[in-house]
Write a protein that holds these residues in place. Structure first.
Motif, PDB file in Angstrom:
ATOM      1  N   ALA A  73     -84.663  37.827  55.355  1.00  0.00           N
ATOM      2  CA  ALA A  73     -85.533  36.660  56.597  1.00  0.00           C
ATOM      3  C   ALA A  73     -87.090  38.466  56.682  1.00  0.00           C
ATOM      4  O   ALA A  73     -87.732  37.851  56.981  1.00  0.00           O
ATOM      5  CB  ALA A  73     -84.975  36.126  57.539  1.00  0.00           C
ATOM      6  N   CYS A  74     -86.016  39.317  56.207  1.00  0.00           N
ATOM      7  CA  CYS A  74     -86.566  40.315  57.727  1.00  0.00           C
ATOM      8  C   CYS A  74     -87.088  42.031  56.503  1.00  0.00           C
ATOM      9  O   CYS A  74     -87.926  42.738  56.785  1.00  0.00           O
ATOM     10  CB  CYS A  74     -86.341  41.514  58.666  1.00  0.00           C
ATOM     11  N   PHE A  75     -86.310  41.743  55.079  1.00  0.00           N
ATOM     12  CA  PHE A  75     -86.477  42.777  55.032  1.00  0.00           C
ATOM     13  C   PHE A  75     -87.949  42.750  53.790  1.00  0.00           C
ATOM     14  O   PHE A  75     -87.805  43.339  53.166  1.00  0.00           O
ATOM     15  CB  PHE A  75     -85.227  43.861  53.966  1.00  0.00           C
ATOM     16  N   SER A  76     -88.800  44.344  53.957  1.00  0.00           N
ATOM     17  CA  SER A  76     -90.193  44.751  53.182  1.00  0.00           C
ATOM     18  C   SER A  76     -89.622  45.160  52.260  1.00  0.00           C
ATOM     19  O   SER A  76     -89.720  46.884  52.902  1.00  0.00           O
ATOM     20  CB  SER A  76     -90.753  45.233  54.485  1.00  0.00           C
ATOM     21  N   ALA A  77     -89.829  45.209  50.925  1.00  0.00           N
ATOM     22  CA  ALA A  77     -88.552  46.371  50.089  1.00  0.00           C
ATOM     23  C   ALA A  77     -90.701  47.162  49.924  1.00  0.00           C
ATOM     24  O   ALA A  77     -92.223  46.572  50.084  1.00  0.00           O
ATOM     25  CB  ALA A  77     -89.030  46.100  49.026  1.00  0.00           C
ATOM     26  N   ARG A  78     -91.028  48.885  48.949  1.00  0.00           N
ATOM     27  CA  ARG A  78     -91.122  49.655  48.518  1.00  0.00           C
ATOM     28  C   ARG A  78     -91.780  49.501  47.513  1.00  0.00           C
ATOM     29  O   ARG A  78     -90.178  49.396  47.642  1.00  0.00           O
ATOM     30  CB  ARG A  78     -91.602  50.607  50.214  1.00  0.00           C
ATOM     31  N   PRO A  79     -92.344  49.948  47.021  1.00  0.00           N
ATOM     32  CA  PRO A  79     -92.547  49.987  45.517  1.00  0.00           C
ATOM     33  C   PRO A  79     -91.504  51.755  45.680  1.00  0.00           C
ATOM     34  O   PRO A  79     -91.592  51.596  44.630  1.00  0.00           O
ATOM     35  CB  PRO A  79     -94.616  50.449  45.361  1.00  0.00           C
ATOM     36  N   THR A  80     -91.225  52.171  46.302  1.00  0.00           N
ATOM     37  CA  THR A  80     -90.979  53.367  46.178  1.00  0.00           C
ATOM     38  C   THR A  80     -89.253  53.413  46.463  1.00  0.00           C
ATOM     39  O   THR A  80     -88.685  54.084  46.243  1.00  0.00           O
ATOM     40  CB  THR A  80     -91.270  54.173  47.340  1.00  0.00           C
ATOM     41  N   ASP A  81     -89.166  52.718  46.907  1.00  0.00           N
ATOM     42  CA  ASP A  81     -87.690  52.587  47.340  1.00  0.00           C
ATOM     43  C   ASP A  81     -86.664  51.900  45.761  1.00  0.00           C
ATOM     44  O   ASP A  81     -87.327  51.784  44.902  1.00  0.00           O
ATOM     45  CB  ASP A  81     -87.482  51.068  47.652  1.00  0.00           C
ATOM     46  N   ILE A  82     -85.225  52.185  45.988  1.00  0.00           N
ATOM     47  CA  ILE A  82     -84.842  52.673  44.372  1.00  0.00           C
ATOM     48  C   ILE A  82     -83.221  51.465  45.368  1.00  0.00           C
ATOM     49  O   ILE A  82     -82.890  51.814  46.816  1.00  0.00           O
ATOM     50  CB  ILE A  82     -84.041  53.744  44.237  1.00  0.00           C
ATOM     51  N   MET A  83     -83.014  50.754  45.000  1.00  0.00           N
ATOM     52  CA  MET A  83     -81.558  49.707  45.598  1.00  0.00           C
ATOM     53  C   MET A  83     -80.173  49.863  43.902  1.00  0.00           C
ATOM     54  O   MET A  83     -80.519  49.885  43.003  1.00  0.00           O
ATOM     55  CB  MET A  83     -82.100  48.254  45.324  1.00  0.00           C
ATOM     56  N   VAL A  84     -79.695  50.304  44.731  1.00  0.00           N
ATOM     57  CA  VAL A  84     -78.275  50.383  43.150  1.00  0.00           C
ATOM     58  C   VAL A  84     -77.573  48.710  44.057  1.00  0.00           C
ATOM     59  O   VAL A  84     -77.490  48.484  44.829  1.00  0.00           O
ATOM     60  CB  VAL A  84     -77.630  51.392  43.744  1.00  0.00           C
ATOM     61  N   ALA A  85     -77.557  48.024  42.637  1.00  0.00           N
ATOM     62  CA  ALA A  85     -76.620  46.920  43.036  1.00  0.00           C
ATOM     63  C   ALA A  85     -75.071  46.791  41.960  1.00  0.00           C
ATOM     64  O   ALA A  85     -75.803  47.200  40.811  1.00  0.00           O
ATOM     65  CB  ALA A  85     -77.631  46.190  42.566  1.00  0.00           C
ATOM     66  N   THR A  86     -73.940  46.073  42.910  1.00  0.00           N
ATOM     67  CA  THR A  86     -72.567  46.718  42.029  1.00  0.00           C
ATOM     68  C   THR A  86     -72.035  44.797  42.505  1.00  0.00           C
ATOM     69  O   THR A  86     -72.957  44.239  43.905  1.00  0.00           O
ATOM     70  CB  THR A  86     -72.437  47.552  41.770  1.00  0.00           C
ATOM     71  N   LEU A  87     -71.177  44.431  41.893  1.00  0.00           N
ATOM     72  CA  LEU A  87     -70.145  44.026  42.518  1.00  0.00           C
ATOM     73  C   LEU A  87     -68.891  45.143  42.399  1.00  0.00           C
ATOM     74  O   LEU A  87     -68.476  46.364  42.438  1.00  0.00           O
ATOM     75  CB  LEU A  87     -69.613  43.034  41.451  1.00  0.00           C
ATOM     76  N   PRO A  88     -68.365  44.643  44.143  1.00  0.00           N
ATOM     77  CA  PRO A  88     -67.052  45.620  44.448  1.00  0.00           C
ATOM     78  C   PRO A  88     -66.420  45.952  43.333  1.00  0.00           C
ATOM     79  O   PRO A  88     -66.071  45.213  42.794  1.00  0.00           O
ATOM     80  CB  PRO A  88     -66.088  44.812  45.679  1.00  0.00           C
ATOM     81  N   LYS A  89     -66.138  47.003  43.061  1.00  0.00           N
ATOM     82  CA  LYS A  89     -65.779  47.785  42.693  1.00  0.00           C
ATOM     83  C   LYS A  89     -65.789  48.209  41.351  1.00  0.00           C
ATOM     84  O   LYS A  89     -65.093  47.424  39.811  1.00  0.00           O
ATOM     85  CB  LYS A  89     -63.681  47.008  42.544  1.00  0.00           C
ATOM     86  N   SER A  90     -66.845  48.418  40.665  1.00  0.00           N
ATOM     87  CA  SER A  90     -67.889  48.557  39.233  1.00  0.00           C
ATOM     88  C   SER A  90     -68.391  49.594  38.955  1.00  0.00           C
ATOM     89  O   SER A  90     -69.437  49.807  38.593  1.00  0.00           O
ATOM     90  CB  SER A  90     -68.431  46.855  39.117  1.00  0.00           C
ATOM     91  N   GLY A  91     -67.933  50.803  40.222  1.00  0.00           N
ATOM     92  CA  GLY A  91     -68.375  52.353  39.769  1.00  0.00           C
ATOM     93  C   GLY A  91     -69.542  52.188  41.333  1.00  0.00           C
ATOM     94  O   GLY A  91     -70.519  52.933  40.925  1.00  0.00           O
ATOM     95  N   THR A  92     -69.032  51.281  42.198  1.00  0.00           N
ATOM     96  CA  THR A  92     -70.520  51.361  42.962  1.00  0.00           C
ATOM     97  C   THR A  92     -70.546  53.086  43.657  1.00  0.00           C
ATOM     98  O   THR A  92     -71.184  53.936  43.989  1.00  0.00           O
ATOM     99  CB  THR A  92     -69.956  50.791  44.175  1.00  0.00           C
TER     100      THR A  92
END
Length: 350
Positions: A73-92
Motif C-alpha cells: 500500500a505504501c512503499f514507493s520503489a526507486r529504479p536504484t533500489d535493490i531487493m533480495v528475495a528468498t524463501l526462508p532458509k534458502s541462503g538469505t
C-alpha cells in the motif's frame, strides 16, 4: 517573544500536528490490515506460530502478512533500489552479505579491519522491507525516503505479493535478486530453525514426518515452496535485466563468479585495479567466518513476530545436508512434488 520566534514556534507546532495526524493514519492502516489478516483461514502448519492463508495462495505469520500488505500500500520503489528475495532458509543471510559487501566495497573494502560486518550482521545491513514498515503498529515508521541510493532491502514474500512499484511494468521498477535452494535442504534447514524457535518458547519440537507432510502440502512460512520459485523464475526469463535468479548450489560451487554476476547486474561491475576483490568478498562472507563473528554469534535480530538469536541463522549451510535427516520415503515424496510442479516450466529439478 519576538515575531520571528513566534513564527518558528508556530511552524514547529504545525509540523508536530502533521506528524501526529500521520502517525494516527499509519496506526489505522496497521489496524485495518491486522483485522483483515485475522479473518483469513489459519491452517496448522510448519511453523512456531500461527500461519494465515492469503487469498493469493501463500502462507505467513500475521506480522509478515501485515508487513507485506503495508508495503504494497505504501512503499514507493526507486529504479536504484535493490531487493533480495528468498524463501526462508534458502541462503538469505549469505546473499545479503554478498550484496552488501559488493555494493559498498568502495567505502568498505572487504579486507578492511573496520568493515561493518565486524560489528553488524547481514540482517542489520540489509533489513527486511516488511519489518521496516511493520513499525506502523506503533504509529511511527522510518522515513525510507531519506535513505541514500542505492537502498538495499530484503523480502521473503512471493513475487505476486511484491509492491507494484518494485516490479512496475511498464516502468523502471527496481532490481530483484532471487536465490532458490534445493527443496529438501530448504525444508531441513527450515525444520531445524523452527524447532529452535519453538524450544525458545517452551514448545514441543515438530517431528520431521509431520513437518514434511505440511511442507509438501504447501503449508510453510511464505510457502508453498514451489509456487514461490515459480513466481520469480518466469519473471527472470521475461526481464533478466531486472530479476536475477541464482541457485544456492551453483553459488556454492563458484561463489566468486556469482559475485561478479551480481556486481554487473546491479550496475557496479569490477573494474581495473579490482583484481581479487570478488575473491576477497567471498572470503569476507564465507559461512565459517561469518558464523564466528561476535555480531553473528551474540545478540538478537528483531524479526516481524519475535526477536531471533543471531546464532540461529547459522547452522551448516552445506549442500546435501538433507541426506543426514530425511528418510528415503520423505526425500522421494519431496522429489515427486518437485517434478510435478516444475514440469513444463523449463526449470530443471533442483
Amino acid at each position: 517573544m519576538s515575531a520571528m520566534s513566534s513564527c518558528r514556534q508556530s511552524v514547529a507546532e504545525q509540523d508536530a500536528d502533521a506528524g501526529d495526524a500521520q502517525a494516527e493514519a499509519n496506526l489505522q492502516l496497521y489496524n485495518h490490515f491486522t483485522n483483515l489478516v485475522s479473518s483469513l483461514p489459519s491452517p496448522n502448519g510448519l511453523t512456531h506460530s500461527r500461519l494465515f492463508l492469503h487469498g493469493q495462495g501463500w502462507h505467513a505469520t500475521q506480522g509478515a502478512m501485515v508487513g507485506s500488505m503495508v508495503a504494497s500500500a505504501c512503499f514507493s520503489a526507486r529504479p536504484t533500489d535493490i531487493m533480495v528475495a528468498t524463501l526462508p532458509k534458502s541462503g538469505t543471510t549469505w546473499i545479503k552479505a554478498l550484496l552488501y559487501a559488493t555494493v559498498h566495497r568502495g567505502e568498505h573494502p572487504p579486507d578492511a579491519a573496520d568493515h561493518p560486518f565486524h560489528t553488524l550482521g547481514p540482517h542489520e545491513c540489509i533489513p527486511f522491507l516488511e519489518l521496516q514498515l511493520y513499525n506502523y503498529k506503533t504509529g511511527r515508521v522510518p522515513d525510507l525516503e531519506k535513505l541514500p541510493d542505492p537502498r538495499l532491502f530484503a523480502t521473503h514474500v512471493p513475487f505476486v505479493a511484491l509492491p507494484r512499484s518494485v516490479v512496475a511494468s511498464p516502468g523502471p521498477g527496481c532490481k530483484v535478486v532471487y536465490v532458490c535452494r534445493d527443496p529438501k535442504d530448504t525444508f531441513v534447514s527450515l525444520w531445524h530453525f523452527i524447532n529452535k524457535l519453538r524450544a525458545k518458547k517452551g514448545m514441543e519440537p515438530l517431528s520431521v514426518e509431520f513437518a514434511a507432510e505440511q511442507f509438501c502440502a504447501g503449508v510453510s512460512p511464505l510457502g508453498p515452496y514451489w509456487e514461490h520459485v515459480l513466481g520469480y523464475w518466469p519473471a527472470h526469463l521475461a526481464r533478466p535485466e531486472q530479476v536475477l535468479f541464482f541457485r544456492y548450489e551453483e553459488m556454492q560451487r563458484d561463489p566468486a563468479a556469482h559475485v561478479r554476476r551480481l556486481s554487473e547486474f546491479v550496475g557496479l561491475p569490477f573494474g581495473a585495479g579490482e583484481d581479487g576483490t570478488a575473491d576477497a568478498i567471498v572470503r569476507l562472507c564465507a559461512f565459517e567466518r561469518m558464523s564466528e563473528l561476535g555480531a553473528t554469534k551474540d545478540g538478537k535480530t528483531e524479526m516481524l513476530d519475535n526477536a531471533v538469536d543471531n546464532s540461529f541463522f547459522f547452522r551448516r549451510g552445506v549442500v546435501g545436508d538433507w541426506m543426514n535427516h530425511l528418510s528415503p520415503e520423505i526425500a522421494q515424496r519431496i522429489d515427486a512434488v518437485t517434478r510435478s510442479k516444475f514440469q513444463g516450466y523449463g526449470l530443471i529439478s533442483l
